[in-house]
Structures are given as C-alpha cells and as structure tokens.
Design an enzyme around this catalytic site. Structure first.
Site, short mmCIF file in Angstrom:
data_model
loop_
_atom_site.label_atom_id
_atom_site.label_comp_id
_atom_site.label_asym_id
_atom_site.label_seq_id
_atom_site.Cartn_x
_atom_site.Cartn_y
_atom_site.Cartn_z
N ASN A 19 0.85 -1.35 0.06
CA ASN A 19 0.02 -0.13 0.07
C ASN A 19 0.86 1.28 0.09
O ASN A 19 2.08 1.16 0.47
CB ASN A 19 -0.80 -0.05 1.29
CG ASN A 19 -2.02 1.25 1.33
OD1 ASN A 19 -2.30 1.72 0.29
ND2 ASN A 19 -2.15 2.00 2.40
N HIS A 79 0.79 5.21 1.31
CA HIS A 79 0.00 6.06 2.15
C HIS A 79 0.48 7.57 2.21
O HIS A 79 1.80 7.64 2.39
CB HIS A 79 -0.30 5.49 3.41
CG HIS A 79 -0.88 6.14 4.50
ND1 HIS A 79 -2.42 6.22 4.41
CD2 HIS A 79 -0.53 7.04 5.59
CE1 HIS A 79 -2.73 7.03 5.45
NE2 HIS A 79 -1.77 7.46 6.18
N VAL A 123 -5.12 -1.05 10.21
CA VAL A 123 -5.17 -0.08 9.03
C VAL A 123 -3.90 0.77 9.13
O VAL A 123 -3.42 1.32 9.94
CB VAL A 123 -6.39 0.85 9.60
CG1 VAL A 123 -6.47 2.24 8.56
CG2 VAL A 123 -7.75 0.11 9.32
N GLU A 140 5.16 10.39 -4.03
CA GLU A 140 4.61 8.97 -4.00
C GLU A 140 4.84 8.28 -5.49
O GLU A 140 5.37 7.06 -5.51
CB GLU A 140 3.05 9.29 -3.91
CG GLU A 140 2.65 9.58 -2.82
CD GLU A 140 1.06 9.54 -2.48
OE1 GLU A 140 0.55 8.72 -2.90
OE2 GLU A 140 0.48 10.58 -1.97
#
Ligand code: GAR
Length: 209
Positions: free
Chosen positions: A120, A122, A157, A187
């Site tokens: 992931n 973030h 999470v 990112e």
C-alpha cells in the site's frame, strides 16, 4: 498463499487496485513502459468504482482494467465481494497486489488469500497519521515535514511493515491541496523504487518462505 509461485526468473506480475484518479498506478505503468521497471509486469487493474478515472488510463495502455462490484458497504468489500475479487486476481496470475489509492479496508477472505504480498502507499510518514485526511491533519498538528510511505498490508489499518518513505517540507503558506500535491510527486517516485527493490530480490516478499 495458495497458487503463489514466483521464481525471480520471470517478471513479477502485479495487480493494481484503485478507487479513483489512478496517478500512482499511471506512474507505475509509465515506469514499466519505459523499461525502468523491467522485472515488473502489470497483469490487471481493478477498481471499486465504475467511474474511476484510472480505468481509462490503464485501458489506454493496453492493460486489462475492470470495475468489480465492491458490495453495498462504503469502507470495505463485503465477504461475497472479497471472494470475487480474490478469484479475479488469482485468475490474472498476479503474484503481488499494489493498493494505489484504494480506499477500502481489506478483510478476512482477501487477507487469507494474499497476506504477505499486498503493498500500500499512504500519504503520511507512518506510523504518524494513519487513516483519512492525513495531509490536513499533518498541517493542523503543526508538523515541520510530511511525506509518504509504502508498506506491506497487514490486518490493521496502515499498520504493516514499512518498506520505504520519502519526506517533503511543510511550508508556512501550505494548504491541504499544495501539501498533497508535493507529497504526491514523491509517491510517484517511491512506489516504483520499492517495486524495483522487490522485483530484483532486494526486498523479500513475506509470503515467499
Ligand atoms: C494518494 O495520495 C494515495 O497515497 C492515497 O490516495 C491518493 C490516491 O491518488 N491513498 C490513501 O490515502 C490510502 N490510505 P491516485 O489515485 O492519484 O494514485
């Protein structure tokens, strides 16, 4: 962990999960196309919204890109939906799953199928600011810097093991928009850096024993 074989002689096949704009997905696809991620291949893009802009971008790059029904809940895939998502990803042959702006928490069926091979990205320097509206929260907290994190997804999470981070300064006149844009640029670099490390065996995949 069923059906999981990757020998490193073959390119690492990924499935990218998105919910909207898909700029992180696009950055990864561009790096693959340019040869900068020569050991990575994108097998599938899946979205939980039929109107996700990223679907069109992926299709125009010749990548199979589909909307799959997430079920009636807003924040997670229902168990029945999770079974369909797992089945579709397995059928694509993808060995690694990249969440790229995918805004749902993954639960039991998905995690049982793919634990240890889900990434992931973030937009905060985890473990600071997990959850939502994190750029706004970083500004409100008076932080001097912000950034982004790529991490393995576990059953919490935004809590799994961190693989990489890039930092940006917070400026006195920053708004949520200006800070988000500055982080997003990083990112786009970070996700491919981490994927490259995994694809050449520098970063081990937990699901491979
Ligand atoms: C990105 O900033 C990503 O880090 C964030 O959503 C944005 C998606 O942009 N993800 C999360 O907040 C997940 N917790 P994109 O669709 O243009 O890649």
């Amino acid at each position: 962990m069923q059906n999981f074989v990757w020998t490193r002689e073959k390119p690492l096949e990924i499935a990218i999960l998105i919910s909207g704009r898909g700029s992180n997905m696009e950055a990864i696809l561009q790096k693959i196309q340019s040869g900068a991620l020569e050991r990575v291949k994108c097998a599938l893009v899946l979205a939980d919204r039929a109107d996700a802009k990223g679907l069109e971008i992926a299709r125009s790059s010749g990548i199979p890109a589909e909307f799959l029904d997430p079920g009636p809940k807003k924040t997670f895939l229902t168990p029945e939906a999770e079974k369909n998502w797992v089945e579709r990803i397995r059928r694509s042959g993808a060995q690694l799953i990249c969440l790229a702006g995918f805004m749902r928490v993954l639960k039991t069926d998905f995690m049982d199928a793919f634990a240890g091979r889900i990434l992931n990205i973030h937009p905060s320097l985890l473990p600071k600011f997990p959850g939502l509206h994190v750029q706004k929260r970083a500004l409100e907290a008076g932080e001097a810097e912000a950034g982004c994190t790529v991490h393995w997804v576990d059953r919490g999470v935004d809590s799994g093991p961190i693989l990489g981070q890039r930092k940006v300064p917070i400026r006195p006149d920053d708004t949520e928009e200006t800070l988000s844009a500055r982080i997003l640029k990083e990112e786009h670099i970070l996700y491919s850096e981490v994927l490259s490390g995994i694809s050449i065996g520098e970063i081990p995949i937990p699901a491979i024993r």
